[in-house]
Motif scaffolding. Structure first.
Motif, PDB file in Angstrom:
ATOM      1  N   LYS A  47       0.937   3.337  -8.902  1.00  0.00           N
ATOM      2  CA  LYS A  47      -0.007   2.101  -8.016  1.00  0.00           C
ATOM      3  C   LYS A  47      -0.286   3.109  -6.758  1.00  0.00           C
ATOM      4  CE  LYS A  47       1.093  -2.500  -6.520  1.00  0.00           C
ATOM      5  NZ  LYS A  47       2.059  -3.245  -6.241  1.00  0.00           N
ATOM      6  N   LEU A  48       0.575   3.655  -5.963  1.00  0.00           N
ATOM      7  CA  LEU A  48       0.292   4.248  -5.002  1.00  0.00           C
ATOM      8  C   LEU A  48      -0.898   5.270  -5.254  1.00  0.00           C
ATOM      9  CD1 LEU A  48       3.565   4.847  -2.995  1.00  0.00           C
ATOM     10  CD2 LEU A  48       1.634   2.878  -2.832  1.00  0.00           C
ATOM     11  N   VAL A  53      -6.153   1.005  -5.721  1.00  0.00           N
ATOM     12  CA  VAL A  53      -5.222   0.029  -5.342  1.00  0.00           C
ATOM     13  C   VAL A  53      -4.772   0.141  -3.723  1.00  0.00           C
ATOM     14  CG1 VAL A  53      -2.564  -0.348  -5.340  1.00  0.00           C
ATOM     15  CG2 VAL A  53      -3.749  -0.183  -7.405  1.00  0.00           C
ATOM     16  N   ARG A  54      -5.127  -1.388  -3.282  1.00  0.00           N
ATOM     17  CA  ARG A  54      -4.918  -1.320  -1.721  1.00  0.00           C
ATOM     18  C   ARG A  54      -3.450  -1.951  -1.596  1.00  0.00           C
ATOM     19  NH1 ARG A  54      -7.947   1.875  -1.152  1.00  0.00           N
ATOM     20  NH2 ARG A  54     -10.304   1.921  -0.905  1.00  0.00           N
ATOM     21  N   VAL A  55      -2.694  -1.389  -0.918  1.00  0.00           N
ATOM     22  CA  VAL A  55      -1.382  -1.931  -0.483  1.00  0.00           C
ATOM     23  C   VAL A  55      -1.097  -1.746   1.156  1.00  0.00           C
ATOM     24  CG1 VAL A  55      -0.309  -2.059  -2.827  1.00  0.00           C
ATOM     25  CG2 VAL A  55      -0.254   0.080  -1.486  1.00  0.00           C
ATOM     26  N   GLU A 327      -2.049  14.357  -2.579  1.00  0.00           N
ATOM     27  CA  GLU A 327      -2.858  13.948  -1.434  1.00  0.00           C
ATOM     28  C   GLU A 327      -2.990  12.471  -1.184  1.00  0.00           C
ATOM     29  OE1 GLU A 327      -6.825  16.565  -1.726  1.00  0.00           O
ATOM     30  OE2 GLU A 327      -7.303  14.780  -1.181  1.00  0.00           O
ATOM     31  N   PHE A 328      -2.700  11.412  -2.183  1.00  0.00           N
ATOM     32  CA  PHE A 328      -2.580  10.096  -2.111  1.00  0.00           C
ATOM     33  C   PHE A 328      -1.518   9.619  -1.396  1.00  0.00           C
ATOM     34  CE2 PHE A 328       0.013  10.734  -5.976  1.00  0.00           C
ATOM     35  CZ  PHE A 328       1.191   9.868  -5.414  1.00  0.00           C
ATOM     36  N   LEU A 329      -0.578  10.486  -1.047  1.00  0.00           N
ATOM     37  CA  LEU A 329       0.528  10.086  -0.222  1.00  0.00           C
ATOM     38  C   LEU A 329      -0.017   9.821   1.229  1.00  0.00           C
ATOM     39  CD1 LEU A 329       3.553  12.313  -1.249  1.00  0.00           C
ATOM     40  CD2 LEU A 329       3.114   9.767  -1.828  1.00  0.00           C
ATOM     41  N   GLY A 330      -1.083  10.587   1.786  1.00  0.00           N
ATOM     42  CA  GLY A 330      -1.433  10.608   2.890  1.00  0.00           C
ATOM     43  C   GLY A 330      -2.113   9.137   3.336  1.00  0.00           C
ATOM     44  N   ARG A 331      -2.600   8.186   2.139  1.00  0.00           N
ATOM     45  CA  ARG A 331      -3.267   7.251   2.269  1.00  0.00           C
ATOM     46  C   ARG A 331      -2.130   6.013   2.557  1.00  0.00           C
ATOM     47  NH1 ARG A 331      -6.000   8.472  -2.604  1.00  0.00           N
ATOM     48  NH2 ARG A 331      -4.965   6.791  -3.765  1.00  0.00           N
ATOM     49  N   HIS A 332      -0.972   6.292   2.220  1.00  0.00           N
ATOM     50  CA  HIS A 332       0.056   5.276   2.177  1.00  0.00           C
ATOM     51  C   HIS A 332       1.122   5.280   3.278  1.00  0.00           C
ATOM     52  CE1 HIS A 332      -1.759   3.542  -1.148  1.00  0.00           C
ATOM     53  NE2 HIS A 332      -1.655   4.603  -1.824  1.00  0.00           N
ATOM     54  N   CYS A 333       1.340   6.524   3.857  1.00  0.00           N
ATOM     55  CA  CYS A 333       2.573   6.776   4.702  1.00  0.00           C
ATOM     56  C   CYS A 333       2.118   6.697   6.311  1.00  0.00           C
ATOM     57  CB  CYS A 333       3.223   8.233   4.515  1.00  0.00           C
ATOM     58  SG  CYS A 333       3.869   8.228   2.997  1.00  0.00           S
TER      59      CYS A 333
END
Ligand code: F2R
Ligand code: MG
Ligand code: MG
Length: 356
Positions: A47-48, A53-55, A327-333
């Motif tokens: 999902k992340l 997906v916007r969370v 890279e996607f982790l940077g959008r979520h942390c």
């Protein structure tokens, strides 16, 4: 520095700081769950990773707040200053007390503030009727010390890890856990890519801990007798045995033999195991990123998930470098850019006179 260029080390400094942050942010929602199903974690990560997906972002906890303070103190002071570090811990806590701090460490912050930092070692030494905290709070925040001392001797790294922990954790297991985690990050950071042999890596940790003199002999009152680093060496031997037959080892056995709670003795070896186990595929974990696998595996063990994942992430990031961090982790942390900036500043201080 075993053939690793200064530029590559910058990637590893970034990987380490990002790994500590990502493990904390991703692990926090599961803290104190008894175990977490791999299917739940695969869905969570997928999902992340989906750009559609916007969370809400994943908030960091005390692990990161304190890691930030350790890093910023070393950056500002360009050396270890117990008073500055203690002040930064206290300022961060009173600014944001709801970051999920340990139940008892907050008494150290209160005493440091009330005594105006007169004797920064004293409040920690008084914890738990004088036996000190054996929590993993000293270990969970120690990664910047490993980076700051990357070009120094192992002895300097050990001494700084111990001192940084003693501000809040005077029990031998508390500060020896910080030393072990510091060495685990340091040895991963300085291991050439793709050449790490898990058994030799653990042997190196055992050898260094076994050669350590009893810490702070001049300050015996700060240590509780008979609680040296022997417990950690025993756990590292267990870890070696588990690694030797990793395909047959269940997560339940890892938890039973290495632990997953808030004590340093039952969490630092577990984090090291998660890093090493994730160098190989793990049945049931979909991600083929070795970095992410270490964090997912650490969380799946349950218990102190934010902290074990943060410590595993710091070690994995130091080894795989920022190019190994999806890279996607940077959008979520939360605070991603801040972690990158502190990594760059630490790297600049350590290698300022060295040519790339
Ligand atoms: N505190 C937590 N998690 C609890 C749930 C938080 C919840 N999710 C929320 O949102 O509020 N996590 C954080 O605490 C751990 C690090 O703790 P630290 O910094 O070591 O603190 P402390 O208070 O010194 O020790 C933790 C506990 O260990 C036990 N303990 C330690 N020494 C002891 C001794 N000598 N005798 C008896 N017990 C001892 C106590 O229960 C302490 O409260 C990380 O997980 C971080 O994420
Ligand atoms: Mg936490
Ligand atoms: Mg925790």
């Amino acid at each position: 520095m075993a053939g690793i260029s200064i530029e590559a080390l910058l990637g590893r400094f970034k990987g380490c700081m990002l790994g500590a942050l990502a493990g904390d942010c991703l692990g926090a929602p599961f803290e104190m769950d008894s175990s977490v199903a791999l299917s739940v974690l695969n869905n969570y990560i997928n999902k992340l990773a989906d750009p559609k997906v916007r969370v809400p972002y994943k908030a960091f906890t005390d692990d990161t707040a304190m890691t930030q303070s350790v890093a910023q103190s070393l950056i500002d002071e360009k050396s270890f200053s117990e008073v500055d570090m203690a002040k930064k811990f206290v300022r961060a806590y009173y600014k944001e007390p709801r970051r999920g701090y340990g139940a008892n460490i907050v008494n150290v912050f209160a005493a440091l503030k009330a005594t105006n930092f007169k004797d920064v070692w004293a409040p920690a030494a008084l914890q738990f009727d004088g036996s000190g905290s054996y929590g993993n709070g000293g270990a969970m925040r120690v990664a910047p010390v490993a980076l700051f001392t990357a070009a120094a001797s192992t002895e300097e790294a050990i001494n700084m890890a111990r001192d940084s922990a003693l501000i809040t954790h005077s029990h031998a297991q508390g500060y020896n856990g910080a030393i072990l985690q510091c060495l685990a990050v340091r040895n991963a950071l300085l291991s050439p890519s793709s050449s790490l042999n898990p058994q030799e890596y653990v042997e190196g940790l055992i050898s260094t801990l076994s050669k350590m003199r009893n810490p702070r002999e001049e300050d015996q009152d700060l240590c509780s007798e008979g609680e040296g680093h022997g417990g950690f060496v025993d756990s590292l031997h267990v870890l070696q045995e588990l690694l030797g037959r990793s395909d047959q080892v269940t997560r339940e056995e890892v938890v039973e033999r290495l632990g997953n709670d808030v004590s340093a003795i039952n969490s630092v070896p577990t984090a090291i195991y998660a890093f090493l186990r994730a160098l190989q595929p793990i049945q049931g974990i979909e991600s083929d990123s070795e970095f992410l696998r270490s964090i997912v595996y650490a969380i799946s063990l349950g218990g102190d998930t934010d902290t074990i994942a943060s410590m595993a992430g710091a070690i994995a990031g130091a080894y795989h470098g920022s190019q190994g961090v999806p890279e996607f982790l940077g959008r979520h942390c939360e605070a991603w850019e801040g972690a990158l900036q502190q990594a760059e500043e630490l790297h600049k201080i350590v290698y300022k006179n060295d040519k790339p």
